[in-house]
Design an enzyme around this catalytic site. Structure first.
Site, mmCIF file in Angstrom:
data_model
loop_
_atom_site.group_PDB
_atom_site.id
_atom_site.type_symbol
_atom_site.label_atom_id
_atom_site.label_comp_id
_atom_site.label_asym_id
_atom_site.label_seq_id
_atom_site.Cartn_x
_atom_site.Cartn_y
_atom_site.Cartn_z
ATOM 1 N N GLU A 102 36.655 38.375 36.885
ATOM 2 C CA GLU A 102 36.268 37.932 38.239
ATOM 3 C C GLU A 102 37.419 38.110 39.205
ATOM 4 O OE1 GLU A 102 34.678 33.967 38.426
ATOM 5 O OE2 GLU A 102 33.388 34.285 36.701
ATOM 6 N N HIS B 123 29.978 33.869 41.191
ATOM 7 C CA HIS B 123 30.589 32.546 40.973
ATOM 8 C C HIS B 123 30.374 31.622 42.182
ATOM 9 C CE1 HIS B 123 33.851 30.406 38.444
ATOM 10 N NE2 HIS B 123 33.084 29.518 39.052
#
Ligand SMILES: NC(=O)c1ccc[n+]([C@@H]2O[C@H](COP(=O)([O-])OP(=O)(O)OC[C@H]3O[C@@H](n4cnc5c(N)ncnc54)[C@H](O)[C@@H]3O)[C@@H](O)[C@H]2O)c1
Length: 313
Positions: free
Chosen positions: A265, A286
């Site tokens: 990420e 996210h």
């Protein structure tokens, strides 16, 4: 030199009103400039981060005056908690403040994936009328399996029960006699992992990333899951083996998946390409715990936590 450094976004009224008595450096993109960040924290007593700032090694080394790390969220995997403890630096998560947002994400994606009817916008605009292949399932009467039965899982359980789901959970650390299994809406059935994976129509993950939970949902586990089940990961990347999940979706072994968190990420385009063409898949960056309301609650709770620690420091 700033007293408090905030290198990621947070609610601005919490910064300006809540931290008015401090010299604050608030630069939501500072996380992407590691050298500037290291220079900024040199005299700081407080550091407020979301999940992108890596509070370890060189950054901790640079922050010699640090007294408290306020975490705008709950997972602590971007913070070297042991190293902080060794130096007497308090680590303060915003526990509970974004539970509702994640719970709503789970219920929403579960309903979308079970029903399968909401991805037809492009078809309808193109003039097709694909009713036959869009006949999905109701959520009522389906079985929810929560992996991890902590704070967010319990909020999710409450909402699932209100929709007439049967709610089960696996969490070896919540003992059988814990009051959390008996909720005002009814009993949450405590299962072992094998029972849960074999019987869940919707399996939702709510565990931290630890050596025990890394790749918890891997190829052999997916093979033992209920055929057509839906998997939701709003917990941490790394808990799901992404290539194995993709394979199971393509094969129709799983009915769908929603992933909010990933091994890498932010995810590079190259890495993301593995998901291309997967049926009934929802990918989000996210964001499950981030809503306007949660951002406000998380930010104000973090401000209180940091102020309390600095007052006592
Ligand atoms: N996607 C997002 O935006 C977002 C937002 C908030 C939290 N999260 C993540 O959601 C997860 C849950 O958060 P929470 O606040 O409910 O945490 P929590 O600490 O309240 O609950 C976690 C539960 O997992 C259980 N657990 C730990 N190891 C386990 C294992 N091996 N098997 C089964 N259960 C195990 C613990 O006993 C605990 O009850 C965390 O990973 C957190 O980082 C994600």
């Amino acid at each position: 030199m700033p007293d408090i450094v905030i290198p990621e976004f947070m609610d601005e009224s919490a910064v300006h009103e809540g931290l008015a008595q401090f010299d604050v450096l608030y630069e939501p993109d500072l996380v992407d400039r590691p050298d500037d960040l290291a220079a900024a924290v040199r005299g700081a007593r407080g550091l407020i981060v979301r999940n992108r700032t890596q509070v370890r090694g060189p950054l901790l080394e640079a922050a010699q005056a640090l007294k408290v790390v306020g975490r705008l969220g709950v997972g602590l995997d971007n913070i070297d908690v042991e190293a902080c403890e060794a130096r007497g630096i308090a680590v303060a998560p915003a526990s509970g403040a974004n539970d509702l947002s994640v719970a709503e994400y789970v219920i929403t994606t579960a309903m979308m994936l079970l029903r399968g009817a909401y991805f037809s916008t492009a078809d309808v605009i193109a003039g097709s009328w694909p009713r036959g292949r869009l006949m999905g399932h109701e959520i009522a009467g389906k079985r929810l399996g929560l992996v991890g039965y902590g704070s967010i899982a319990r909020e999710t359980a409450k909402r699932a029960a209100a929709l007439d789901m049967a709610v089960t959970a696996f969490d070896p650390y919540v003992q059988a006699d814990h009051p959390a299994w008996n909720q005002p809406f009814g009993r949450v059935v405590r299962l072992d992992f094998e029972e849960l994976i074999a019987t869940s129509d919707v399996m939702s993950l709510h565990v931290p990333l630890t050596p025990d939970t890394r790749n918890l949902i891997r190829r052999d586990v997916i093979e033992r899951m209920k055929p057509g089940a839906v998997v939701i990961n709003g917990a941490r990347g790394g808990v799901v083996d992404e290539p194995a999940l993709v394979e199971a979706l393509h094969a129709g072994r799983l009915g769908g998946a929603a992933l909010d968190v990933f091994d890498e990420e932010p995810m590079s385009a190259e890495r993301a390409a593995v998901f291309a063409g997967c049926p009934n898949l929802i990918l989000t960056p996210h964001i499950a715990g981030v809503t306007v309301e949660a951002n406000r609650r998380v930010s104000w709770l973090t401000v209180q936590n940091v102020r309390r620690h600095l007052a006592g420091a």
